[in-house]
Each structure stands twice: as structure tokens, then as C-alpha cells.
Motif scaffolding. Structure first.
Motif, PDB file in Angstrom:
ATOM      1  N   LYS A   1      35.249  45.131  63.071  1.00 63.97           N
ATOM      2  CA  LYS A   1      34.447  46.095  62.845  1.00 63.97           C
ATOM      3  C   LYS A   1      36.014  47.186  61.238  1.00 63.97           C
ATOM      4  CE  LYS A   1      32.442  49.271  65.180  1.00 63.97           C
ATOM      5  NZ  LYS A   1      33.088  50.505  66.295  1.00 63.97           N
ATOM      6  N   ALA A   2      36.860  46.870  61.986  1.00 70.87           N
ATOM      7  CA  ALA A   2      38.234  47.606  60.812  1.00 70.87           C
ATOM      8  C   ALA A   2      37.944  46.413  59.420  1.00 70.87           C
ATOM      9  CB  ALA A   2      39.492  47.464  61.473  1.00 70.87           C
ATOM     10  N   ILE A   3      37.682  44.870  59.724  1.00 77.59           N
ATOM     11  CA  ILE A   3      37.660  44.356  58.014  1.00 77.59           C
ATOM     12  C   ILE A   3      36.204  44.711  57.493  1.00 77.59           C
ATOM     13  CG2 ILE A   3      37.178  41.564  57.588  1.00 77.59           C
ATOM     14  CD1 ILE A   3      38.952  41.224  60.576  1.00 77.59           C
ATOM     15  N   LYS A   4      35.501  44.598  58.275  1.00 83.02           N
ATOM     16  CA  LYS A   4      34.186  45.066  57.766  1.00 83.02           C
ATOM     17  C   LYS A   4      34.068  46.368  56.935  1.00 83.02           C
ATOM     18  CE  LYS A   4      30.559  42.333  59.661  1.00 83.02           C
ATOM     19  NZ  LYS A   4      29.178  42.704  60.231  1.00 83.02           N
ATOM     20  N   GLU A   5      35.147  47.340  56.948  1.00 82.64           N
ATOM     21  CA  GLU A   5      35.636  48.749  56.626  1.00 82.64           C
ATOM     22  C   GLU A   5      35.959  48.530  55.741  1.00 82.64           C
ATOM     23  OE1 GLU A   5      37.083  51.175  59.884  1.00 82.64           O
ATOM     24  OE2 GLU A   5      34.533  51.572  61.161  1.00 82.64           O
ATOM     25  N   ALA A   6      36.914  47.258  55.761  1.00 80.26           N
ATOM     26  CA  ALA A   6      37.349  47.482  54.258  1.00 80.26           C
ATOM     27  C   ALA A   6      37.021  46.919  53.049  1.00 80.26           C
ATOM     28  CB  ALA A   6      39.215  46.698  55.197  1.00 80.26           C
TER      29      ALA A   6
ATOM     30  N   GLY B   1      32.811  47.567  70.484  1.00 78.38           N
ATOM     31  CA  GLY B   1      33.541  47.609  69.882  1.00 78.38           C
ATOM     32  C   GLY B   1      34.663  46.690  69.168  1.00 78.38           C
ATOM     33  N   SER B   2      34.250  45.486  69.787  1.00 78.10           N
ATOM     34  CA  SER B   2      34.742  44.720  69.439  1.00 78.10           C
ATOM     35  C   SER B   2      34.054  43.180  69.329  1.00 78.10           C
ATOM     36  CB  SER B   2      35.550  44.306  71.005  1.00 78.10           C
ATOM     37  OG  SER B   2      36.767  44.738  70.941  1.00 78.10           O
ATOM     38  N   PRO B   3      33.264  43.284  68.519  1.00 79.02           N
ATOM     39  CA  PRO B   3      32.098  41.942  67.967  1.00 79.02           C
ATOM     40  C   PRO B   3      32.586  40.720  68.512  1.00 79.02           C
ATOM     41  CG  PRO B   3      32.041  44.005  66.351  1.00 79.02           C
ATOM     42  CD  PRO B   3      33.257  44.677  67.051  1.00 79.02           C
ATOM     43  N   GLY B   4      31.820  39.910  68.957  1.00 75.86           N
ATOM     44  CA  GLY B   4      32.216  38.844  69.218  1.00 75.86           C
ATOM     45  C   GLY B   4      32.919  38.842  70.164  1.00 75.86           C
ATOM     46  N   SER B   5      33.173  39.696  71.453  1.00 75.30           N
ATOM     47  CA  SER B   5      33.539  39.417  72.136  1.00 75.30           C
ATOM     48  C   SER B   5      32.193  39.400  73.748  1.00 75.30           C
ATOM     49  CB  SER B   5      33.967  41.450  73.457  1.00 75.30           C
ATOM     50  OG  SER B   5      35.229  41.320  72.550  1.00 75.30           O
ATOM     51  N   GLY B   6      32.636  38.274  74.708  1.00 78.49           N
ATOM     52  CA  GLY B   6      31.956  38.226  75.755  1.00 78.49           C
ATOM     53  C   GLY B   6      31.919  39.098  77.219  1.00 78.49           C
ATOM     54  N   SER B   7      31.193  38.947  78.080  1.00 75.46           N
ATOM     55  CA  SER B   7      31.657  40.064  79.049  1.00 75.46           C
ATOM     56  C   SER B   7      31.441  38.661  79.949  1.00 75.46           C
ATOM     57  CB  SER B   7      30.227  40.473  79.404  1.00 75.46           C
ATOM     58  OG  SER B   7      30.262  41.251  80.088  1.00 75.46           O
ATOM     59  N   PHE B   8      31.830  39.139  81.798  1.00 73.67           N
ATOM     60  CA  PHE B   8      31.778  38.313  82.502  1.00 73.67           C
ATOM     61  C   PHE B   8      31.301  38.965  83.606  1.00 73.67           C
ATOM     62  CE2 PHE B   8      36.012  37.228  81.002  1.00 73.67           C
ATOM     63  CZ  PHE B   8      35.967  35.392  81.291  1.00 73.67           C
ATOM     64  N   LEU B   9      30.206  39.734  82.671  1.00 71.65           N
ATOM     65  CA  LEU B   9      28.752  40.286  84.665  1.00 71.65           C
ATOM     66  C   LEU B   9      28.025  39.464  84.102  1.00 71.65           C
ATOM     67  CD1 LEU B   9      29.480  42.871  85.510  1.00 71.65           C
ATOM     68  CD2 LEU B   9      28.278  44.200  84.322  1.00 71.65           C
ATOM     69  N   GLU B  10      27.270  39.310  84.811  1.00 73.79           N
ATOM     70  CA  GLU B  10      26.039  38.957  84.994  1.00 73.79           C
ATOM     71  C   GLU B  10      24.659  39.732  84.339  1.00 73.79           C
ATOM     72  OE1 GLU B  10      24.590  37.764  89.003  1.00 73.79           O
ATOM     73  OE2 GLU B  10      26.082  37.025  88.729  1.00 73.79           O
ATOM     74  N   ASP B  11      24.211  38.926  83.351  1.00 73.35           N
ATOM     75  CA  ASP B  11      22.892  39.702  82.872  1.00 73.35           C
ATOM     76  C   ASP B  11      23.332  40.565  81.722  1.00 73.35           C
ATOM     77  OD1 ASP B  11      21.140  38.114  84.103  1.00 73.35           O
ATOM     78  OD2 ASP B  11      21.563  39.925  86.038  1.00 73.35           O
TER      79      ASP B  11
ATOM     80  N   LEU C   1      26.790  36.972  69.758  1.00 70.19           N
ATOM     81  CA  LEU C   1      27.732  37.071  69.412  1.00 70.19           C
ATOM     82  C   LEU C   1      26.966  37.099  67.526  1.00 70.19           C
ATOM     83  CD1 LEU C   1      28.709  33.597  70.157  1.00 70.19           C
ATOM     84  CD2 LEU C   1      29.915  35.711  70.089  1.00 70.19           C
ATOM     85  N   PRO C   2      28.205  37.805  66.591  1.00 76.08           N
ATOM     86  CA  PRO C   2      27.644  38.190  65.213  1.00 76.08           C
ATOM     87  C   PRO C   2      27.666  37.261  65.160  1.00 76.08           C
ATOM     88  CG  PRO C   2      29.678  39.062  66.208  1.00 76.08           C
ATOM     89  CD  PRO C   2      28.897  38.427  67.361  1.00 76.08           C
ATOM     90  N   GLU C   3      27.178  37.254  63.480  1.00 74.30           N
ATOM     91  CA  GLU C   3      26.893  35.686  62.632  1.00 74.30           C
ATOM     92  C   GLU C   3      28.519  35.375  62.450  1.00 74.30           C
ATOM     93  OE1 GLU C   3      25.229  36.559  58.321  1.00 74.30           O
ATOM     94  OE2 GLU C   3      26.439  37.916  58.796  1.00 74.30           O
ATOM     95  N   GLU C   4      30.009  36.291  62.185  1.00 73.98           N
ATOM     96  CA  GLU C   4      30.767  36.306  62.363  1.00 73.98           C
ATOM     97  C   GLU C   4      31.411  35.430  62.845  1.00 73.98           C
ATOM     98  OE1 GLU C   4      29.742  39.462  60.006  1.00 73.98           O
ATOM     99  OE2 GLU C   4      29.563  39.313  61.899  1.00 73.98           O
TER     100      GLU C   4
END
Length: 443
Positions: free
Chosen positions: A297-302, A362-372, A377-380
Motif C-alpha cells: 500500500k505504501a509503495i503504491k501511494e509513493a 492492510g497487508s495485500p498479499g498476506s494469507g490466512s490460517f483460518l478456514e474459508d 493474492l494481488p498481481e504484485e
């Protein structure tokens, strides 16, 4: 006979009266104790239902990442839990541990705080036991194991995290550079970029973190996640192995020779902080930068027009690429919080698909350990999709447990090496000293 019988009756009555008289103080004391207990339970119940009533409850949440990384979740919490107000406290990573420990030792601290690696906080009784909370079962066992101690669970994964190397696609294309598949190719890329007058990689080396993660990335690929070294981290955790003289030392030396002696990391870079390195990469002044999803997010804002992707850490041979990572920040409840019930409601909200999606936003590209959780993932992160699908994400210090001290010693030690104050061998000895200290604390 009558006199004896009468005397017996009188004696029995006297004894009964005496027994009754003796019981009264005890009974009174017991009654008072019951009253006190009932009053305390009443107060506890009142506190427990406080968050469920219309009364506003204020909680404090502390984190080493900036508020923008959890802004979507804070917004969701405000909507779903309108009677709970969350005050967010940001403390940078270099001061976070000291600040948190000072507050906890004073019997204070935030209501909701990161947990997991700090097993000393668990053993000190600073974190609430969440083992029997229903939402714990929603998470994968692997993620819960990393935030457990002696079979008890003290936190929940906020998101999964990973870190690799971002690269500027346009710079690579213009200079006819292919994404490296081996460590030798990576250093060839550095040389080609430097010869072209381009800074190969931005480094925020004012912090020790990138200097610890980069060599551990190489070590993960070449040793720690191979048949030869898969048990090494567990042996370090149990005090059965040493860093000095190990294969890990050999690999860190290889990394230091390539980057430090090779001139790609200089003493001047120790003055560059995270934000400066981020801007350097975002503005196209450096071709690569090591970081993770939280920076997107910060990279894209910059620089909204920047075209970038991520590559994994590579090793001597191609085919075993990895990302550094695992369960990301994990949140626990302060055992001394005056509003545990409200804090638990926030933690429970995190354990929903909606909560996980908000945290990952808030952290694009992050994953989750929660089911469903259905996190996309974004293109980056196209360049690391295959690595992620293989599950090639590993974090050595998660296995070391209660040993953030080891990778801190590695990063800070390499800061000294960069300045010419010591060698990698010295750094390994310092890490072994930390192991001895922690092993002594466990006895």
C-alpha cells in the motif's frame, strides 16, 4: 437413676450448647466468605457483561506496524462492536519489545498485544490462556502450535506473513535482466545493475531486521529446509547445537562475502531506515528491495505507476526457492486487562473470514490460517505464487521459540561487521551466548 439420667440429659444439653457455641463463629466466618465470594462473582459478572451492554468500553491495542496496516480491521470492529473503542498505539520495531516489557512489568500494558514468539511473556503470566475459547479451533494446527506453550494457547494468528524481494519490472526489462534462479545469478544481477549505474538493492539497515532475514533466506534454501539441516533449528531451540562452526555460519559467511565484501552493502547504508529504503525503491532509485505484503500500500501511494513483482530467496541450486515467513503477527489478551471480555470479542472478530479479510486488506498479499477466509493474492505477487502453492514459507526463529534474541544478535552483529568491527565468527559466538542465557533461564 433419675438423678443420673437427669445429669446425663443436662450434660448432653451442655455439650450440645457448647458445640453450637463453638460452631457459630466458624459458620459466621463461612457465611461472610460466601457473601464476599458472591459479591466478587457479581462484580466479575458485571465486568463480563459490560461489553455486551450499551456501556462504552475502551481498549488499548499495541503493534509494531503502523495503523494503516490494520485500518480496515479497526473500521470493521467499530461497525461490528460499536460499544468497544480501540485506541491504537504504534511503537516501531526497534523499541517495541522494551516498551511493552516496561509496561507489563509495571502491571499495565495494552489490552490486546502481539504474542507468540515472546514465550517469556507467557511464562511470566502476562498473556491470558485462550485454549478453551471456541474460535481457537477455526485455525490450522500448525499456526496454533507456534503460539502455544506447554500445550496451552495464548494467541491467534492475525494473518500469515511472508517476505521476499520486490523488483522493479521496468528496470529489469530495460536492462535485459531475467529474474535470478540461483544465488550466483542473483549476484550477477547485482553486478550488472551496479555497472549500469543503478542501485541494485535498497537496504533499510538502520534496523537490524533486513540484515538478519537476508542471510537466513539463503540459509533456509541451502540448508535449513533440506534433509541435511531440517533438524538444526530444533536442536538450537533445545540447546543441543551451536551456531559457531555450523553449516549456518558457513552460509552467513558466503552471504557476507557476496554482499558486504562485494560492495553492495556499505557502512553508509546503516543510516537508511525502512521508510527511506521504501521510497528509494518506489521512486525507481533502486531495482530491488526486501520486504513483504505490508509494504504494498505504501509503495503504491509513493508511486501509483510503479510496476513491480516479488521474487523468492534463492540458493546455490535452483528448485528449492523459499520465502521467509509463517504465522504473522499473533494477537493475545493481556492477563491483567480490566476488560478481558471486550478484548476477547475483538479477538473473536479476528477469527472470522470477514475479520481476516480486513486484516489482510492492510497487508495485500498476506494469507490466512483460518478456514474459508478466501484471501486472494494481488498481481504484485505473481512471481511467488508457485512458491506459496508449494508451501515453501519458513521462519527459523519461529522454531527457535522464545529466541527473538538470536536473530536480533545476528542482525546487530552484521551491522558491526559492515563497519569493520568483527567477523561472522564473532556474530555466531554472540548468538551462542544468547542460547546459553536462554537455556539457563529455562532451568
Amino acid at each position: 437413676m433419675k438423678m443420673k439420667r437427669l445429669a446425663g440429659i443436662v450434660l448432653a444439653a451442655t455439650m450440645l450448647a457448647a458445640c453450637t457455641a463453638q460452631k457459630k463463629p466458624a459458620e459466621t466466618k463461612a457465611a461472610k466468605a460466601e457473601e464476599t465470594k458472591a459479591a466478587q462473582e457479581s462484580k466479575t459478572d458485571a465486568k463480563a457483561t459490560k461489553a455486551e451492554s450499551g456501556e462504552k468500553v475502551k481498549l488499548r491495542m499495541m503493534y509494531w506496524n503502523k495503523e494503516e496496516t490494520v485500518a480496515d480491521f479497526l473500521k470493521l470492529a467499530k461497525e461490528k462492536l460499536p460499544n468497544i473503542e480501540i485506541e491504537f498505539n504504534f511503537v516501531d520495531v526497534d523499541h517495541f519489545k522494551g516498551t511493552l516489557e516496561t509496561q507489563l512489568q509495571a502491571g499495565e500494558g495494552p489490552d490486546i498485544m502481539p504474542s507468540g514468539e515472546s514465550q517469556e511473556h507467557i511464562r511470566a503470566g502476562y498473556l491470558m490462556d485462550l485454549t478453551d475459547q471456541p474460535f481457537i479451533k477455526k485455525y490450522s494446527k500448525a499456526s496454533i502450535d507456534s503460539i502455544s506453550c506447554d500445550g496451552k494457547v495464548y494467541g491467534v494468528p492475525g494473518i500469515s506473513w511472508f517476505e521476499g524481494i520486490f523488483y522493479n519490472k521496468e528496470i529489469f526489462e530495460k536492462n535485459n535482466i531475467a529474474v535470478p534462479k540461483t544465488f550466483a545469478e542473483m549476484m550477477e544481477v547485482h553486478k550488472k545493475l551496479k555497472d549500469a549505474g543503478i542501485v541494485p538493492q535498497a537496504w533499510g539497515n538502520k534496523s537490524w531486521e533486513p540484515l538478519a532475514k537476508s542471510p537466513l533466506g539463503l540459509a533456509t534454501v541451502d540448508y535449513l529446509q533440506t534433509d541435511a539441516g531440517r533438524d538444526f533449528d530444533a536442536q538450537i531451540r533445545d540447546g543441543k547445537a551451536k551456531f559457531s562452526g555450523s553449516k549456518l555460519e558457513e552460509i552467513v559467511n558466503k552471504w557476507a562475502d557476496a554482499y558486504i565484501k562485494g560492495g553492495y552493502i556499505s557502512p553508509e547504508m546503516l543510516q537508511i531506515d525502512y521508510d527511506t529504503a521504501l521510497k528509494q525503491f518506489a521512486q525507481g532509485k533502486a531495482a530491488m528491495w526486501e520486504s513483504g505484503p505490508w509494504a504494498v500500500k505504501a509503495i503504491k501511494e509513493a508511486n501509483p505507476n510503479l510496476k513491480f513483482d516479488m521474487m523468492p530467496f534463492v540458493g546455490t541450486k535452483a528448485g528449492n526457492e523459499y520465502l521467509i515467513g509463517g504465522p504473522g503477527v499473533t494477537y493475545g489478551v493481556n492477563a491483567k486487562s480490566k476488560n478481558k471480555d471486550a478484548a476477547l470479542k475483538v479477538i473473536e472478530l479476528m477469527a472470522t473470514p470477514e475479520g481476516q479479510q480486513a486484516l489482510c486488506a492492510g497487508s495485500p498479499g498476506s494469507g490466512s490460517f483460518l478456514e474459508d477466509a478466501n484471501i486472494k493474492l494481488p498481481e504484485e505477487f505473481t512471481g511467488v505464487k508457485e512458491v506459496l502453492n508449494k508451501g515453501n514459507v519458513y521462519c527459523p526463529w519461529f522454531v527457535w521459540k522464545c529466541s527473538d534474541a538470536y536473530n536480533t544478535a545476528l542482525g546487530k552483529g552484521l551491522q558491526e561487521v559492515i563497519q569493520g568491527n568483527g567477523t561472522v565468527a564473532d556474530v555466531m559466538k554472540q548468538m551462542d551466548q544468547k542460547v546459553e542465557e536462554i537455556m539457563a533461564q529455562k532451568k
